[in-house]
Design an enzyme around this catalytic site. Structure first.
Site, short mmCIF file in Angstrom:
data_model
loop_
_atom_site.label_atom_id
_atom_site.label_comp_id
_atom_site.label_asym_id
_atom_site.label_seq_id
_atom_site.Cartn_x
_atom_site.Cartn_y
_atom_site.Cartn_z
CB ILE A 262 -0.99 -0.02 1.19
CG1 ILE A 262 -1.90 -1.26 1.07
CG2 ILE A 262 -1.82 1.26 1.23
CD1 ILE A 262 -2.77 -1.53 2.26
CG ASP B 187 9.50 -1.10 5.02
OD1 ASP B 187 8.34 -1.25 4.62
OD2 ASP B 187 10.16 -2.02 5.55
CB THR C 114 3.73 -0.38 9.75
OG1 THR C 114 2.91 0.06 10.85
CG2 THR C 114 4.64 0.76 9.34
CB ALA D 61 -1.94 1.02 8.69
NE ARG D 62 -5.52 -4.34 11.31
CZ ARG D 62 -6.07 -4.34 10.09
NH1 ARG D 62 -6.30 -3.21 9.47
NH2 ARG D 62 -6.40 -5.46 9.50
CG ASP E 12 -10.56 3.18 7.25
OD1 ASP E 12 -11.78 3.49 7.27
OD2 ASP E 12 -10.14 2.10 6.78
CD GLU F 202 -11.11 -0.84 13.76
OE1 GLU F 202 -11.56 -1.77 13.09
OE2 GLU F 202 -10.12 -0.17 13.43
CG HIS G 2 -11.46 -1.16 9.54
ND1 HIS G 2 -10.82 -1.84 10.57
CD2 HIS G 2 -10.81 -1.54 8.41
CE1 HIS G 2 -9.85 -2.59 10.06
NE2 HIS G 2 -9.83 -2.43 8.75
N GLY H 159 -11.38 0.95 4.49
CA GLY H 159 -10.28 0.95 3.51
C GLY H 159 -10.40 -0.12 2.45
CB ALA H 160 -10.52 -3.67 2.59
P1 NAD Z 1 2.69 -4.98 3.53
O1 NAD Z 1 3.07 -6.16 4.36
O2 NAD Z 1 2.77 -5.10 2.06
O3 NAD Z 1 3.56 -3.71 3.97
C1 NAD Z 1 3.83 -3.40 5.32
C2 NAD Z 1 5.22 -2.83 5.35
O4 NAD Z 1 5.48 -2.37 6.68
C3 NAD Z 1 6.31 -3.87 5.02
O5 NAD Z 1 7.08 -3.44 3.90
C4 NAD Z 1 7.15 -3.94 6.28
O6 NAD Z 1 8.52 -4.13 6.01
C5 NAD Z 1 6.86 -2.57 6.89
N1 NAD Z 1 7.21 -2.49 8.30
C6 NAD Z 1 7.24 -3.48 9.23
N2 NAD Z 1 7.67 -2.98 10.40
C7 NAD Z 1 7.90 -1.67 10.21
C8 NAD Z 1 8.36 -0.62 11.05
N3 NAD Z 1 8.69 -0.84 12.31
N4 NAD Z 1 8.50 0.62 10.52
C9 NAD Z 1 8.20 0.86 9.23
N5 NAD Z 1 7.77 -0.10 8.37
C10 NAD Z 1 7.62 -1.35 8.87
O7 NAD Z 1 1.22 -4.58 4.01
P2 NAD Z 1 0.17 -3.68 3.23
O8 NAD Z 1 -0.70 -4.56 2.42
O9 NAD Z 1 0.86 -2.55 2.60
O10 NAD Z 1 -0.73 -3.19 4.47
C11 NAD Z 1 -0.27 -2.20 5.36
C12 NAD Z 1 -1.25 -2.03 6.52
O11 NAD Z 1 -2.53 -1.63 6.04
C13 NAD Z 1 -1.51 -3.28 7.36
O12 NAD Z 1 -1.60 -2.89 8.73
C14 NAD Z 1 -2.86 -3.75 6.91
O13 NAD Z 1 -3.51 -4.52 7.87
C15 NAD Z 1 -3.53 -2.41 6.69
N6 NAD Z 1 -4.71 -2.47 5.81
C16 NAD Z 1 -5.81 -1.76 6.20
C17 NAD Z 1 -6.91 -1.74 5.39
C18 NAD Z 1 -8.15 -0.99 5.82
O14 NAD Z 1 -9.24 -1.46 5.56
N7 NAD Z 1 -8.01 0.17 6.43
C19 NAD Z 1 -6.92 -2.44 4.18
C20 NAD Z 1 -5.78 -3.14 3.80
C21 NAD Z 1 -4.66 -3.14 4.63
C1 MLT Z 2 -7.16 -5.56 6.03
O1 MLT Z 2 -6.22 -5.64 6.82
O2 MLT Z 2 -7.19 -6.22 4.98
C2 MLT Z 2 -8.26 -4.60 6.31
O3 MLT Z 2 -8.37 -4.29 7.63
C3 MLT Z 2 -9.51 -4.81 5.59
C4 MLT Z 2 -10.61 -5.62 6.25
O4 MLT Z 2 -11.02 -5.34 7.35
O5 MLT Z 2 -11.06 -6.57 5.66
#
Ligand code: NAD
Ligand code: MLT
Length: 318
Positions: free
Chosen positions: A156, A175, A207, A235-236, A260, A265, A286, A288-289
């Site tokens: 992302i 990262d 992250t 993210a979270r 988000d 939650e 929440h 995002g997805a």
């Molecule tokens: P990803 O695994 O592709 O990327 C996460 C990155 O974070 C990795 O490159 C990792 O090396 C890096 N990372 C780990 N520890 C770290 C630190 N201490 N400092 C900086 N970077 C660090 O994951 P992604 O698919 O890009 O998802 C990222 C986040 O978004 C996750 O928390 C995921 O759950 C969240 N997410 C949320 C939604 C939503 O609905 N809001 C949807 C999809 C994903």
């Molecule tokens: C995820 O980490 O993929 C998101 O939080 C999206 C979801 O809740 O499904």
């Protein structure tokens, strides 16, 4: 011991393609939402697979209680709602669908950034309340030339960089697993965290929520930030300390936040609720997805993995 899945409980809202695919491959499916821990344990008595999104908390208690559970699937990316240690100790496979919702989460992030720049949500609200207040919402600022920091340069984070470059933003990022050379290929200048805070106009978090990232953005980080920094978290919950964010908003160090995700939650605690109702905060529940495209992709992605476990049953040992 081989893995064979013949009955799956889907305990959160997952696109129906997941159920259809599983059934087409001879796997029984039960769909029940909003189960209490006791109800979940009871339902799992006859299932060897469980598919969740983020609402169901697959705790140690649930994992330990289940005698039949073999595979837990997350129709999405983050697996922080599943006790992976407890699952691993019982030899239960935990799998996710990490690719299907990246673009949707990225696009929500980009819309957060552009909305924060121009007071879009509050200006819209004032119009709905019958006002025509151009003066109150002047003083937004252009994104062009501003610095966007991306913390977490995974799927992302990189997509966000690609899109926000089109707004002529300068992109910096951190990262621990991405080198300066790799970051450079995405037009991101990789910096250490300590060098990021004081130069960033916008900070967006991408992250996972893990020990190292819990409360990553806290009071001491805000103390190093530019006055007027804006912060985004799709993210979270828990990566930004909510109490410290609220304080930074009150002190004017942070001029806006878009969230988000939350520590709780749905949120019930006072701090989170104060943040959500803060005039400088854009808050979404929440989502995002939650696009049609992403939900179909993750539903198919998770179902296909369950099916392939059965198909490769003979070779797959745990
Ligand atoms: P990803 O695994 O592709 O990327 C996460 C990155 O974070 C990795 O490159 C990792 O090396 C890096 N990372 C780990 N520890 C770290 C630190 N201490 N400092 C900086 N970077 C660090 O994951 P992604 O698919 O890009 O998802 C990222 C986040 O978004 C996750 O928390 C995921 O759950 C969240 N997410 C949320 C939604 C939503 O609905 N809001 C949807 C999809 C994903
Ligand atoms: C995820 O980490 O993929 C998101 O939080 C999206 C979801 O809740 O499904």
């Amino acid at each position: 011991m081989a893995v064979s899945i013949n009955k799956v409980l889907i305990s959160d809202s997952v696109n129906k393609k997941c159920e259809e695919l599983l059934k087409a491959h001879g796997i029984d499916v039960v769909t029940k939402f909003n189960l209490s821990p006791t109800e979940l344990i009871k339902e799992l008595e006859t299932c060897n697979g469980l598919i969740v999104r983020s609402e169901t908390k697959v705790t140690k208690e649930i994992i330990v209680a289940s005698k039949t559970l073999r595979v837990i699937g997350r129709a999405g990316t983050g697996v922080d709602n599943i006790d992976i240690d407890a699952a691993t100790r019982k030899g239960i496979i935990v799998l996710n669908a990490p690719n299907g919702n990246s673009i949707s989460a990225c696009e929500l992030t980009c819309s957060f950034i552009t909305s924060l720049a121009r007071n879009v949500t509050v200006a819209c609200q004032s119009m709905k309340e019958g006002r025509w207040d151009r003066k109150a919402f002047s003083g937004g600022s252009e994104l062009s030339g501003k610095t966007l920091a991306i913390i977490g340069l995974g799927k992302i984070g990189k997509e966000v960089a690609f899109r926000m470059r089109a707004f002529d933003m300068q992109i910096v990022g951190y990262d621990p697993f991405v080198t300066a050379e790799e970051a450079n290929t995405y037009s991101i200048k990789r910096l250490e965290l300590a060098d990021i805070w004081s130069i960033s106009d916008y900070i967006t978090i991408h992250t996972p929520l893990i020990q190292q990232t819990k409360n990553l953005i806290n009071q001491s980080v805000f103390a190093q930030c530019k006055q007027g920094v804006k912060i985004i978290n799709a993210a979270r919950g828990g990566i930004i300390n909510e109490k410290d964010l609220l304080q930074a908003l009150e002190d004017g160090i942070c001029a806006g936040a878009a969230l988000d995700v939350y520590t709780e939650e749905p949120p019930t605690n006072e701090i989170t609720k104060k943040l959500i109702s803060h005039p400088k905060v854009i808050a979404t529940p929440h989502i995002g997805a939650s696009t049609k495209e992403a939900q179909i992709r993750v539903a198919v992605e998770v179902a296909e993995q369950f099916i392939s476990l059965n198909d490769t049953n003979a070779e797959y040992k745990v």
